[in-house]
Design an enzyme around this catalytic site. Structure first.
Site, mmCIF file in Angstrom:
data_model
loop_
_atom_site.group_PDB
_atom_site.id
_atom_site.type_symbol
_atom_site.label_atom_id
_atom_site.label_comp_id
_atom_site.label_asym_id
_atom_site.label_seq_id
_atom_site.Cartn_x
_atom_site.Cartn_y
_atom_site.Cartn_z
ATOM 1 N N LYS A 76 10.267 15.549 0.898
ATOM 2 C CA LYS A 76 8.937 15.513 1.522
ATOM 3 C C LYS A 76 8.991 15.669 3.032
ATOM 4 C CE LYS A 76 8.396 10.465 1.920
ATOM 5 N NZ LYS A 76 8.306 10.372 3.365
ATOM 6 N N ASP A 124 1.864 10.400 6.138
ATOM 7 C CA ASP A 124 3.030 10.216 5.279
ATOM 8 C C ASP A 124 2.922 8.871 4.551
ATOM 9 O OD1 ASP A 124 5.487 10.642 4.126
ATOM 10 O OD2 ASP A 124 6.648 10.058 5.891
ATOM 11 N N GLU A 125 3.572 8.753 3.404
ATOM 12 C CA GLU A 125 3.587 7.511 2.603
ATOM 13 C C GLU A 125 2.165 6.983 2.381
ATOM 14 O OE1 GLU A 125 6.224 6.658 1.209
ATOM 15 O OE2 GLU A 125 7.981 7.016 2.447
#
Length: 671
Positions: free
Chosen positions: A32, A217-218
């Site tokens: 990712k 992100d995340e």
């Protein structure tokens, strides 16, 4: 020219989809970060101004890594083009507030209080409103304040209702105290930014114009405030790209809301979903197991990880009579890998559910002289209660050890205040002797108040009594250790100092487990308690020095909790303590977090690159006593075709090739 041909088809699709809402479902080990950085580089190459790009991460480490990768991918841009903003949520909010916080009545030079500074504020408030006899746990109150401010407090989840009531009572005083110092805490950074956007639309509009392309992100780890912030920034231009994996959402206990990712279509109906399923980390046997386990969670976005790395070795399942056997077998296997296959310590990791499980592994690793470091928690030998116990043991062995005496003289409180100890220390320096010697000088004692003099005499008598017991050849050090800790009220002190009963009992368990090893010394010393104590303390001290040296060399086995291992990978992984009550945790049934516990197991499995060994025990020590255990229910979800059961805990015999390698390595050592 950004080379997108190095990406696989799905990665390339994700990097090339620049307009509108995008959800990149990035399974474990699917690259990712590579996709995010290539996407940013591709944006800039397509003419999007770097200054219009915002990428938000959860850690400074992730932000630094992303910046560095983008810098290598993107040619140097003209000064006026600016740079993409790559930072954490909190850093982003600081930037916004520095520009606009005066609108909210603060000065632009506000300070950000860290945990210790917040704690001091809470302690000060509590000291003014609590009576002398009423002791409140400032740590617990501070944690509850954070939940109240974030609207995440569920009073029923907390046994200590008085702390909840106190936190609610002082929340306005706490906020006023910070504001009087022109200070904010970490919660305020997000909450004040949201308040700014709601009350001053022009400030929000300015940020929207600046950040026209937003990446997060995340995303499965975002909480309610972070979700609101992202939604407010992007709901008009709709250029939001979120990257995450609902199967790795393991932080619900700290406010993360998996629904933010699962319900993406509710807020962005036109969202394009791109799945990354090709795994670059693990072998297929490991991935087959991970896929099979996580499919038992009903509410999830389906994905199926696969790899081009081949099937690899099957997963090994071990069972043991107790946790000491488990630790010994894991360490033996690591040493076998090192000696026979030349696999360095640093390529191994031991994963467990709770920090308390590290003790038998740390003991076994130390005994085998294997280098290790503990991540995501404090080393067993660095914990306060363990250091206190060791200080007592050192004092009983050598009363002239000033460092140990000064540490525990008033632990638990016995009337030997800091002022008293400072006077005794000064007297010892004048007389060029130890503090303990001064405590027995009649002229020094005569200069003290009668109550203080009595406290000193009671302390020295206690020390002499404990030392005297060590002269008994038939003494059990374990019974002796339990007796003196109980006599001084140390266990009760731990229970009083921790509002969370489970945390207090965990600390007591640490002590009892360590005490239970005091008699584990060579048989020829079995009749000499003082000599056994000397050997025990010597081994601990030498190992601590060795551990400090090993930290610098880097080659060490990693001990890590499952919660801390997300984002990491290791060639050889041992997931230990897989028993009901540990994983899934005993609280998960009543709290309704069974799905999150299963995700935690999934995360642990997917850390392994080459080999994976799983283990459970039939009994585990608690307070030095073995208690029966049952295998984790999650183990039944593993596909039998990828698992080898070694239920007696014995390793498979080495192949002829491995034996040949071993003797070759042995010859090299012998020379």
């Amino acid at each position: 020219m950004v080379n997108l041909s190095s990406l696989n088809a799905q990665q390339r699709l994700a990097a090339q989809t620049l307009e509108g809402p995008v959800l990149i479902l990035a399974g474990a080990g699917t690259g990712k970060t590579r996709v995010i950085t290539h996407r940013i580089a591709h944006m800039i190459e397509r003419g999007i101004a770097p200054s219009n790009i915002l990428a938000v991460t959860f850690t400074n480490k992730a932000a630094r890594e992303m910046k560095e990768r983008v810098r290598k991918l993107v040619p140097k841009q003209p000064e006026e083009a600016g740079k993409p903003t790559i930072c954490t949520f909190h850093s982003l909010c600081v930037r916004i507030l520095r520009r606009h916080i005066e609108k909210l009545g603060y000065k632009a030079n506000f300070v950000i209080y860290d945990d210790s500074e917040q704690l001091n504020v809470v302690k000060k408030i509590l000291s003014h409103i609590s009576s002398r006899d009423e002791k409140k746990d400032a740590y617990a109150v501070l944690a509850l304040l954070s939940k109240i401010k974030n609207g995440a407090l569920k009073a029923s989840a907390y046994a200590d209702e008085s702390s909840v009531a106190m936190a609610k009572h002082i929340v306005s005083r706490y906020e006023s105290a910070l504001r009087a110092c022109n200070a904010v805490d970490f919660d305020d950074l997000l909450l004040l930014t949201l308040r700014l956007f709601r009350e001053y639309p022009a400030a929000l509009e300015e940020c929207r114009k600046r950040f026209r392309y937003v990446m997060v992100d995340e995303y499965q780890d975002t909480n309610a405030a972070q979700f609101d912030l992202v939604h407010m920034l992007t709901q008009e231009h709709r250029n939001l790209c979120v990257v995450g994996d609902d199967d790795q959402s393991i932080y619900g206990w700290r406010g993360a809301e998996i629904a933010n990712l699962l319900d993406m279509e509710k807020h962005f109906k036109e969202v394009k979903v791109v799945k990354l399923e090709q795994n670059y980390r693990s072998t297929n046997n490991i991935l087959i197991a991970a896929n099979a386990v996580i499919k038992n969670n009903v509410r999830r976005r389906g994905k199926n990880l696969w790899s081009q790395k081949g099937d690899g070795e099957k997963i090994v399942m071990w069972s043991f009579d107790n946790d000491e056997e488990e630790a010994q077998m894991v360490v033996d296997q690591i040493e076998s890998n090192r000696m026979i296959d030349q696999i360095p310590w640093g390529r191994h990791a031991i994963l467990f559910r709770t920090n308390q499980q590290s003790r038998p592994f740390e003991m076994a690793l130390r005994q085998a002289k294997v280098k290790y470091h503990l991540i995501g928690g404090q080393s067993f030998f660095d914990r306060r209660e363990v250091r206190d116990l060791l200080a007592y043991l050192k004092l009983f062995y050598n009363p002239d050890d000033d460092i140990s005496l000064l540490r525990i003289a008033n632990v638990p409180a016995r009337g030997l205040s800091d002022t008293t100890m400072q006077r005794l220390l000064a007297a010892s320096q004048e007389r060029h002797c130890s503090v303990y010697t001064v405590m027995r000088h009649t002229d020094v004692l005569d200069s003290m108040f009668s109550r203080t003099r009595q406290c000193i005499q009671e302390f020295t008598e206690f020390v002499e009594r404990m030392r005297g017991a060590l002269q008994n050849a038939n003494l059990s050090l374990q019974a002796w250790g339990d007796k003196f800790l109980d006599e001084i009220g140390y266990f009760d002190e731990l229970r009083r100092s921790k509002k969370d009963p489970e945390a207090a009992e965990s600390r007591i368990r640490n002590l009892k487990d360590l005490i239970s090893t005091l008699d584990s010394t060579p048989s020829d010393l079995s009749g000499l308690p003082m000599q056994r104590l000397e050997t025990f303390l010597e081994e601990i001290t030498l190992d601590n020095e060795r551990e400090e040296e090993n930290e610098l060399r880097g080659d060490a086995v990693t001990l890590i909790t499952m919660h801390s291992c997300k984002g990491l990978e290791f060639p050889h992984v041992f997931v230990v303590g897989l028993e009901d009550g540990l994983l899934p945790h005993s609280r998960s049934q009543e709290e309704g977090t069974m799905d999150e516990e299963r995700r935690l197991f999934y995360v642990a499995i997917t850390r392994a690159q080459e080999t994976l060994k799983l283990s459970y025990c039939h009994s585990r020590k608690k307070y030095g006593q073995p208690l029966p255990c049952h295998p984790s229910r999650f183990l039944q979800e593993l596909p039998p075709q990828v698992v080898v059961n070694e239920t007696d805990g014995s390793a498979a015999p080495p192949t002829a090739e491995r034996s040949k390698s071993f003797f070759s390595a042995l010859r090299d050592v012998v020379g």
